[in-house]
Enzyme design. Structure first.
Site, PDB file in Angstrom:
ATOM      1  N   ASP A   1      68.959-107.523 -51.836  1.00 54.16           N
ATOM      2  CA  ASP A   1      69.681-106.349 -52.295  1.00 54.16           C
ATOM      3  C   ASP A   1      68.746-105.148 -52.177  1.00 54.16           C
ATOM      4  O   ASP A   1      67.541-105.268 -52.383  1.00 54.16           O
ATOM      5  CB  ASP A   1      70.098-106.511 -53.756  1.00 54.16           C
ATOM      6  CG  ASP A   1      71.297-107.432 -53.894  1.00 54.16           C
ATOM      7  OD1 ASP A   1      71.838-107.840 -52.859  1.00 54.16           O
ATOM      8  OD2 ASP A   1      71.661-107.740 -55.051  1.00 54.16           O
TER       9      ASP A   1
ATOM     10  N   TYR B   1      84.037 -87.759 -39.388  1.00 49.48           N
ATOM     11  CA  TYR B   1      84.511 -86.439 -39.827  1.00 49.48           C
ATOM     12  C   TYR B   1      86.034 -86.385 -39.981  1.00 49.48           C
ATOM     13  O   TYR B   1      86.556 -85.372 -40.436  1.00 49.48           O
ATOM     14  CB  TYR B   1      84.096 -85.370 -38.808  1.00 49.48           C
ATOM     15  CG  TYR B   1      82.607 -85.122 -38.737  1.00 49.48           C
ATOM     16  CD1 TYR B   1      82.003 -84.178 -39.565  1.00 49.48           C
ATOM     17  CD2 TYR B   1      81.799 -85.822 -37.841  1.00 49.48           C
ATOM     18  CE1 TYR B   1      80.644 -83.934 -39.496  1.00 49.48           C
ATOM     19  CE2 TYR B   1      80.436 -85.590 -37.760  1.00 49.48           C
ATOM     20  CZ  TYR B   1      79.862 -84.642 -38.593  1.00 49.48           C
ATOM     21  OH  TYR B   1      78.511 -84.406 -38.524  1.00 49.48           O
TER      22      TYR B   1
ATOM     23  N   HIS C   1      67.284 -78.426 -40.154  1.00 52.14           N
ATOM     24  CA  HIS C   1      68.300 -79.432 -40.442  1.00 52.14           C
ATOM     25  C   HIS C   1      67.780 -80.857 -40.323  1.00 52.14           C
ATOM     26  O   HIS C   1      68.263 -81.750 -41.007  1.00 52.14           O
ATOM     27  CB  HIS C   1      69.456 -79.209 -39.472  1.00 52.14           C
ATOM     28  CG  HIS C   1      70.705 -79.973 -39.796  1.00 52.14           C
ATOM     29  ND1 HIS C   1      71.413 -79.778 -40.958  1.00 52.14           N
ATOM     30  CD2 HIS C   1      71.379 -80.932 -39.102  1.00 52.14           C
ATOM     31  CE1 HIS C   1      72.481 -80.572 -40.962  1.00 52.14           C
ATOM     32  NE2 HIS C   1      72.470 -81.282 -39.859  1.00 52.14           N
TER      33      HIS C   1
END
Length: 562
Positions: free
Chosen positions: A320, A469, A527
């Site tokens: 996990d 998107y 970015h």
């Protein structure tokens, strides 16, 4: 005349922040009048405490003792209990950092035949932490020809004689020298002698001015170690019949899942994988659904947040996750806010979550999410992506051109002649319309990385990546279920000051929904954070991970005490 020699000031130029920053911080924290400590240091003119220390006539410990006495004896001064005059000097020594880009520029000037020196106003450090100053001087000497200390010369800036000492040591005339300083009182005597004097307000503008004056291109940032595709283990996990994730992993220990954005690949984490693995973590960088070697089902609905979070059995990965780190993607916030069971009978526990650039906002009822997008001009490209097949045709026409245009740093030397405009994309008829047909290479995608990206997108196409998107309303409806929840996990948001899309202001007020949020900010970053500022990001991530409660550090972490 082009200079033959370049002389750098130290405090406030190569070493920042300067001492004044720490004096002001001490005054503020101790509720002392503004300028109180500086006045105590400067009182007496040429025979002031500071002047005598900088000429080497008294040691740093003597300066601190006398400063303490003066502060406590000052009329009307309410020096608080626990005040220590040594505090700003200790903090200056331990927290000020050499400006690596300017230091590399100094080394580049030296390699191009320029004479280089550092002119340091410094004192004789006889305090317990003096080894730090010795290490700093040693680092400076590796980059420049000479380091001239005022306490050794017996004269300090702004005394013009200190500049004469530097000229004699370098064997140059004043008109052959460029001096970089941060205070006008130091720049003025340099100009009076006939030197060119360059005021340093910030490192970026200083680097540009240095290049303009000397003609020497400053080197790019030193990059941390990166991995190549063949240097990591590759795995696959089936999340349900016919749909699988590909991941690249490195290291052993607590598991970290790294999620990339658009249009990227697991390889976007190539600088972080070795750093995280070296600190004792098992770092797993995913190819997100639709990208690279992960499955890319064509249906738009396959890429909704709800569908993506329906993972059948990630236990096949072997652990996990102990944390999720996401770049330019909302998937980590979706998982954290909805606490979605990845396995119906045994939900995965994710103890912490981090995000690069991407903020969290809960869904707001009663508002059309597409209309909200239309109100943000820089998100017009996302509206252009809505119609299946349109953006695919443009982006797949020349994949190499697409990637070289989209994945670029904000640095001036990496910019295209025409900037990528994310506004009015629908009106122009395409995201790349008006951009160069054969753009120069991007510093963020050197040829081997660019070739890998191109091969991956040729195989997968852009339909899957663009489908992320195309679920705006579906994601909004699903997220409404969790609009009253808060994310109570330890969380980190790293914002970037030059990101034109995910601007830091979009994250204002996040603490209302993420009460354990920690923030870090990289002002000179665009970015593509993990590619533009990999060393700084690695440091931020590792510091944050070290502080997470309650799990101990991995035994082989360099910061572990186990």
């Amino acid at each position: 005349m082009a200079p033959r020699a370049v002389i750098f000031g130290l405090s406030g130029v190569l070493l920042r922040p300067g001492l004044q920053h720490f004096l002001s911080a001490c005054e503020r924290d101790c509720h002392l009048p503004r300028g109180f400590l500086a006045a105590a240091l400067d009182s007496g003119g040429s025979e002031s405490l500071e002047s005598r220390a900088l000429r080497g006539q008294i040691s740093l410990s003597q300066l601190q003792e006398e400063l303490e006495r003066r502060c406590r004896a000052a009329p009307g001064a309410a020096v608080p209990e626990g005040f220590s005059a040594s505090r700003p000097f200790r903090e200056f020594r331990s927290r000020a950092r050499l400006e690596a880009p300017l230091l590399r520029a100094a080394a580049a000037l030296r390699s191009h035949g320029f004479l280089t020196a550092v002119l340091a106003n410094s004192w004789l450090d006889d305090t317990p932490g003096r080894s730090r100053w010795a290490e700093l001087l040693q680092e400076l000497r590796r980059s420049v020809h000479l380091v001239l200390e005022s306490c050794r010369l017996g004269v300090a800036k702004p005394d013009p004689r200190v500049f004469s000492c530097a000229l004699d040591a370098l064997g140059v005339r004043p008109e052959e020298v460029l001096f970089l300083g941060c205070r006008e009182r130091d720049l003025a005597p340099a100009r009076a002698l006939g030197m060119a004097a360059l005021p340093v307000r910030d490192t970026g503008s200083a680097l540009r001015d240095l290049q303009r004056i000397t003609g020497v291109q400053p080197p790019g940032p030193e990059l941390p170690v990166a991995v190549e595709p063949q240097e990591v283990a590759h795995g696959y996990v089936e999340i349900r019949p016919g749909v699988r994730f590909h991941f690249a992993e490195l290291g052993r220990g607590p598991a970290l899942v790294l999620c990339h954005g658009f249009p990227e690949s697991w390889l976007a984490w190539r600088f972080q994988l070795p750093a995280l693995a070296g600190a004792g973590f098992r770092a797993m960088a995913l190819d997100m659904k639709g990208f690279g070697e992960s499955s890319a089902p064509p249906d738009v609905s396959e890429y909704s947040q709800e569908r993506i979070c329906q993972v059948g059995n990630p236990g096949n990965v072997g652990a996990d996750p102990d944390g999720m780190i996401s770049s330019l993607s909302w998937i980590n916030w979706a998982v954290a806010s909805l606490n979605t069971p990845f396995r119906p009978a045994q939900p995965i526990k994710i103890p912490a979550v981090a995000s690069l650039n991407t903020p969290f906002r809960p869904a707001q009822p009663g508002s059309d999410p597409l209309e909200q997008l239309r109100r943000i001009p820089n998100f017009d490209y996302q509206l252009y992506f809505q119609q299946p097949g349109v953006a695919e045709a443009e982006l797949e026409k020349d994949i190499e051109r697409t990637l070289k245009i989209l994945i670029r740093s904000h640095e001036p030397e990496d910019r295209l002649p025409v900037d990528l405009d994310l506004r009015h994309v629908q009106e122009r008829g395409g995201l790349l319309v008006g951009l160069p047909e054969d753009p120069p290479g991007s510093r963020l995608l050197p040829p081997p990385a660019l070739d890998y990206y191109v091969r991956q997108f040729r195989a997968s196409g852009f339909r899957g990546p663009l489908n992320w998107y195309r679920n705006v309303r579906e994601n909004w409806s699903w997220a409404l279920r969790a609009r009253h929840r808060t994310i109570r996990l330890p969380a980190l948001l790293v914002t970037a000051g030059k990101d034109p899309v995910l601007q830091p202001r979009l994250s204002h007020g996040m603490e209302a929904w993420v009460p354990q949020l920690q923030r870090r900010h990289l002002e000179n970053c665009g970015h593509w954070t993990q590619l533009e500022r990999p060393a700084e990001l690695n440091r931020i991530l590792l510091e944050w991970l070290r502080e997470l409660p309650p799990e101990p550090l991995p035994p082989n972490s360099p910061n572990s005490k186990l």
